[in-house]
Design a protein around this motif. Structure first.
Motif, mmCIF file in Angstrom:
data_model
loop_
_atom_site.group_PDB
_atom_site.id
_atom_site.type_symbol
_atom_site.label_atom_id
_atom_site.label_comp_id
_atom_site.label_asym_id
_atom_site.label_seq_id
_atom_site.Cartn_x
_atom_site.Cartn_y
_atom_site.Cartn_z
ATOM 1 N N ASN A 143 -16.486 -22.601 -7.104
ATOM 2 C CA ASN A 143 -15.723 -23.839 -6.879
ATOM 3 C C ASN A 143 -14.817 -23.738 -5.655
ATOM 4 O O ASN A 143 -13.634 -24.078 -5.717
ATOM 5 N N SER A 144 -15.370 -23.213 -4.573
ATOM 6 C CA SER A 144 -14.641 -23.082 -3.304
ATOM 7 C C SER A 144 -13.413 -22.169 -3.399
ATOM 8 O O SER A 144 -12.473 -22.311 -2.629
ATOM 9 N N VAL A 145 -13.418 -21.270 -4.367
ATOM 10 C CA VAL A 145 -12.337 -20.281 -4.467
ATOM 11 C C VAL A 145 -12.955 -18.890 -4.387
ATOM 12 O O VAL A 145 -13.837 -18.539 -5.180
ATOM 13 N N LEU A 146 -12.498 -18.140 -3.399
ATOM 14 C CA LEU A 146 -12.943 -16.760 -3.228
ATOM 15 C C LEU A 146 -11.928 -15.852 -3.917
ATOM 16 O O LEU A 146 -10.733 -15.940 -3.652
ATOM 17 N N THR A 147 -12.401 -15.004 -4.824
ATOM 18 C CA THR A 147 -11.499 -14.112 -5.556
ATOM 19 C C THR A 147 -11.804 -12.664 -5.200
ATOM 20 O O THR A 147 -12.960 -12.230 -5.261
ATOM 21 N N LEU A 148 -10.772 -11.956 -4.784
ATOM 22 C CA LEU A 148 -10.867 -10.528 -4.487
ATOM 23 C C LEU A 148 -10.191 -9.791 -5.631
ATOM 24 O O LEU A 148 -9.070 -10.137 -6.012
ATOM 25 N N LYS A 149 -10.877 -8.800 -6.167
ATOM 26 C CA LYS A 149 -10.348 -8.118 -7.331
ATOM 27 C C LYS A 149 -10.667 -6.636 -7.203
ATOM 28 O O LYS A 149 -11.722 -6.267 -6.663
ATOM 29 N N GLY A 150 -9.778 -5.789 -7.682
ATOM 30 C CA GLY A 150 -10.078 -4.366 -7.592
ATOM 31 C C GLY A 150 -9.102 -3.510 -8.359
ATOM 32 O O GLY A 150 -8.122 -3.987 -8.937
ATOM 33 N N HIS A 151 -9.413 -2.249 -8.353
ATOM 34 C CA HIS A 151 -8.571 -1.251 -9.013
ATOM 35 C C HIS A 151 -8.490 -0.042 -8.107
ATOM 36 O O HIS A 151 -9.511 0.500 -7.691
ATOM 37 N N ARG A 152 -7.268 0.327 -7.779
ATOM 38 C CA ARG A 152 -7.087 1.498 -6.931
ATOM 39 C C ARG A 152 -6.627 2.665 -7.795
ATOM 40 O O ARG A 152 -5.541 2.628 -8.370
ATOM 41 N N ASN A 153 -7.486 3.668 -7.889
ATOM 42 C CA ASN A 153 -7.150 4.827 -8.710
ATOM 43 C C ASN A 153 -6.248 5.774 -7.939
ATOM 44 O O ASN A 153 -6.358 5.911 -6.723
ATOM 45 N N SER A 154 -5.381 6.430 -8.667
ATOM 46 C CA SER A 154 -4.542 7.456 -8.071
ATOM 47 C C SER A 154 -5.216 8.809 -8.258
ATOM 48 O O SER A 154 -5.371 9.265 -9.385
ATOM 49 N N PRO A 155 -5.660 9.440 -7.180
ATOM 50 C CA PRO A 155 -6.298 10.752 -7.332
ATOM 51 C C PRO A 155 -5.323 11.780 -7.893
ATOM 52 O O PRO A 155 -5.694 12.721 -8.557
ATOM 53 N N VAL A 156 -4.056 11.551 -7.625
ATOM 54 C CA VAL A 156 -3.027 12.478 -8.087
ATOM 55 C C VAL A 156 -2.871 12.382 -9.599
ATOM 56 O O VAL A 156 -3.010 13.353 -10.325
ATOM 57 N N ALA A 157 -2.640 11.173 -10.082
ATOM 58 C CA ALA A 157 -2.324 10.990 -11.496
ATOM 59 C C ALA A 157 -3.516 11.315 -12.386
ATOM 60 O O ALA A 157 -3.362 11.914 -13.447
ATOM 61 N N GLU A 158 -4.729 10.918 -11.954
ATOM 62 C CA GLU A 158 -5.856 10.993 -12.868
ATOM 63 C C GLU A 158 -6.640 12.296 -12.774
ATOM 64 O O GLU A 158 -7.261 12.715 -13.732
ATOM 65 N N ASN A 159 -6.647 12.906 -11.610
ATOM 66 C CA ASN A 159 -7.464 14.104 -11.475
ATOM 67 C C ASN A 159 -6.645 15.386 -11.446
ATOM 68 O O ASN A 159 -7.098 16.430 -11.894
ATOM 69 N N GLU A 160 -5.461 15.296 -10.904
ATOM 70 C CA GLU A 160 -4.706 16.527 -10.705
ATOM 71 C C GLU A 160 -3.575 16.693 -11.708
ATOM 72 O O GLU A 160 -3.028 17.781 -11.830
ATOM 73 N N ASN A 161 -3.233 15.588 -12.411
ATOM 74 C CA ASN A 161 -2.263 15.665 -13.494
ATOM 75 C C ASN A 161 -0.979 16.372 -13.065
ATOM 76 O O ASN A 161 -0.561 17.364 -13.670
ATOM 77 N N ILE A 162 -0.372 15.850 -12.011
ATOM 78 C CA ILE A 162 0.847 16.451 -11.476
ATOM 79 C C ILE A 162 2.055 15.829 -12.186
ATOM 80 O O ILE A 162 2.193 14.610 -12.210
ATOM 81 N N PRO A 163 2.922 16.659 -12.752
ATOM 82 C CA PRO A 163 4.114 16.087 -13.402
ATOM 83 C C PRO A 163 5.056 15.448 -12.390
ATOM 84 O O PRO A 163 5.092 15.840 -11.219
ATOM 85 N N GLU A 164 5.789 14.473 -12.858
ATOM 86 C CA GLU A 164 6.659 13.672 -11.995
ATOM 87 C C GLU A 164 7.637 14.528 -11.189
ATOM 88 O O GLU A 164 7.918 14.248 -10.027
ATOM 89 N N GLU A 165 8.156 15.565 -11.823
ATOM 90 C CA GLU A 165 9.188 16.370 -11.143
ATOM 91 C C GLU A 165 8.644 17.152 -9.942
ATOM 92 O O GLU A 165 9.410 17.676 -9.141
ATOM 93 N N ARG A 166 7.313 17.204 -9.817
ATOM 94 C CA ARG A 166 6.718 17.910 -8.681
ATOM 95 C C ARG A 166 6.675 17.040 -7.411
ATOM 96 O O ARG A 166 6.351 17.525 -6.345
ATOM 97 N N PHE A 167 6.948 15.742 -7.586
ATOM 98 C CA PHE A 167 6.873 14.839 -6.438
ATOM 99 C C PHE A 167 8.145 14.894 -5.603
ATOM 100 O O PHE A 167 9.255 14.858 -6.137
ATOM 101 N N ARG A 168 7.961 14.950 -4.297
ATOM 102 C CA ARG A 168 9.098 14.872 -3.380
ATOM 103 C C ARG A 168 9.207 13.477 -2.770
ATOM 104 O O ARG A 168 10.297 13.046 -2.413
ATOM 105 N N ARG A 169 8.076 12.830 -2.591
ATOM 106 C CA ARG A 169 8.035 11.447 -2.104
ATOM 107 C C ARG A 169 6.971 10.716 -2.892
ATOM 108 O O ARG A 169 5.915 11.264 -3.169
ATOM 109 N N ARG A 170 7.242 9.448 -3.202
ATOM 110 C CA ARG A 170 6.220 8.644 -3.877
ATOM 111 C C ARG A 170 6.336 7.213 -3.401
ATOM 112 O O ARG A 170 7.153 6.448 -3.917
#
Lengths: 127, 151
Positions: free
Chosen positions: B72-99
């Motif tokens: 109906n003349s509406v273009l929809t862009l949709k997506g999901h951006r995964n965090s390689p850090v959170a999901e694969n490396e399981n780094i605890p929050e206190e290890r982050f220096r910048r986010r």
């Protein structure tokens, strides 16, 4: 989704359409070293410069507009420009073993830490 | 149909002039939520002789995580951006220096003009930049209208 980091241009070059941006980054520490991620959309391996000098790591990502000649902007929410960011490295980073990989506009840099020397017992002799 | 702002400055006269300009050309784009600050992803729209071009910066996305639909003349862009850090490396929050980077689900809708050829719509994704090509329909040839005399 949390709010995106706003890429505010902090320096304007001679060309009115050219900006230099500070890319958003993540840095975290592991037992082996530091891992740095930087969002650099539009940057390719050929247009990325990484330099380490005097404990300063500098990344410069050059972005070509890639918009065809004669294209008329009718709606603009973001500017296109180069990315520049520098970091001071601690003395424990092994410069010669820094690794970098660029995938889909995201740069991952691994900054390895030098292994800590084991404590050595010093024999004390009696006089 | 909501009309998007052309720039951050509020200039009703200029907006009106441009709106009139667009009406004359028969081209109207509107981006849902454009008045809300910091929409993700930011989009730019360009007009060329034979097509419109929409660009969006989506660093870290994978092609398979991008979804483009048109209805109906509406273009929809949709997506999901995964965090390689959170999901694969399981780094605890206190290890982050910048986010500073962002992850998660996102969606934007763009109203597109009627003069777009839906079937020929194409998209490319390189170095974290999405480009969507919207070809214009061929203009109908001018038609002569016979004028008869009133005799």
């Amino acid at each position: 989704m949390n709010q995106p980091h706003e890429n505010e241009p902090h320096h304007q070059l001679s060309h009115p359409e050219q900006f230099v941006f500070t890319p958003p980054i993540d840095i975290y520490e592991t037992d082996e070293g530091l891992v740095l991620y930087a969002d650099l959309p539009g940057v390719s391996v050929g247009s990325l410069e990484l330099q380490v000098q005097d404990n300063k790591l500098t990344l410069l990502g050059k972005v070509e507009p890639q918009i065809p000649e004669g294209a008329r902007p009718i709606h603009k929410e973001y500017e296109v420009g180069n990315y520049l960011r520098s970091f001071i490295l601690s003395g424990e980073i092994v410069h010669s073993e820094i690794e970098a990989k660029l995938t889909n506009g995201v740069l991952r840099i691994f900054l390895p830490k030098a292994p800590k020397a084991e404590p050595r017992r010093i024999q004390v002799n009696t006089g | 149909m909501p009309i998007f702002r052309w720039d951050q400055s509020w200039n009703p006269l200029r907006d009106l002039e441009r709106e009139v300009d667009r009406l004359i050309q028969g081209v109207e784009f509107s981006v849902q939520g454009i008045r809300m600050p910091r929409q993700y992803p930011a989009v730019n729209i360009f007009e060329l002789e034979h097509e419109f071009l929409i660009t969006a910066e989506l660093p870290g996305m994978e092609v398979e995580d991008l979804e483009l639909t048109i209805a109906n003349s509406v273009l929809t862009l949709k997506g999901h951006r995964n965090s390689p850090v959170a999901e694969n490396e399981n780094i605890p929050e206190e290890r982050f220096r910048r986010r500073e980077r962002t992850f998660g689900e996102w969606q934007r809708s763009i109203s597109i003009p009627d003069r777009i050829s839906d079937e020929q719509l194409s998209a490319e994704f390189n170095d974290g930049v999405l480009k969507i090509h919207l070809p214009k329909l061929e203009e109908e040839l001018p038609r002569q209208i016979p004028v008869s005399s009133g005799e």
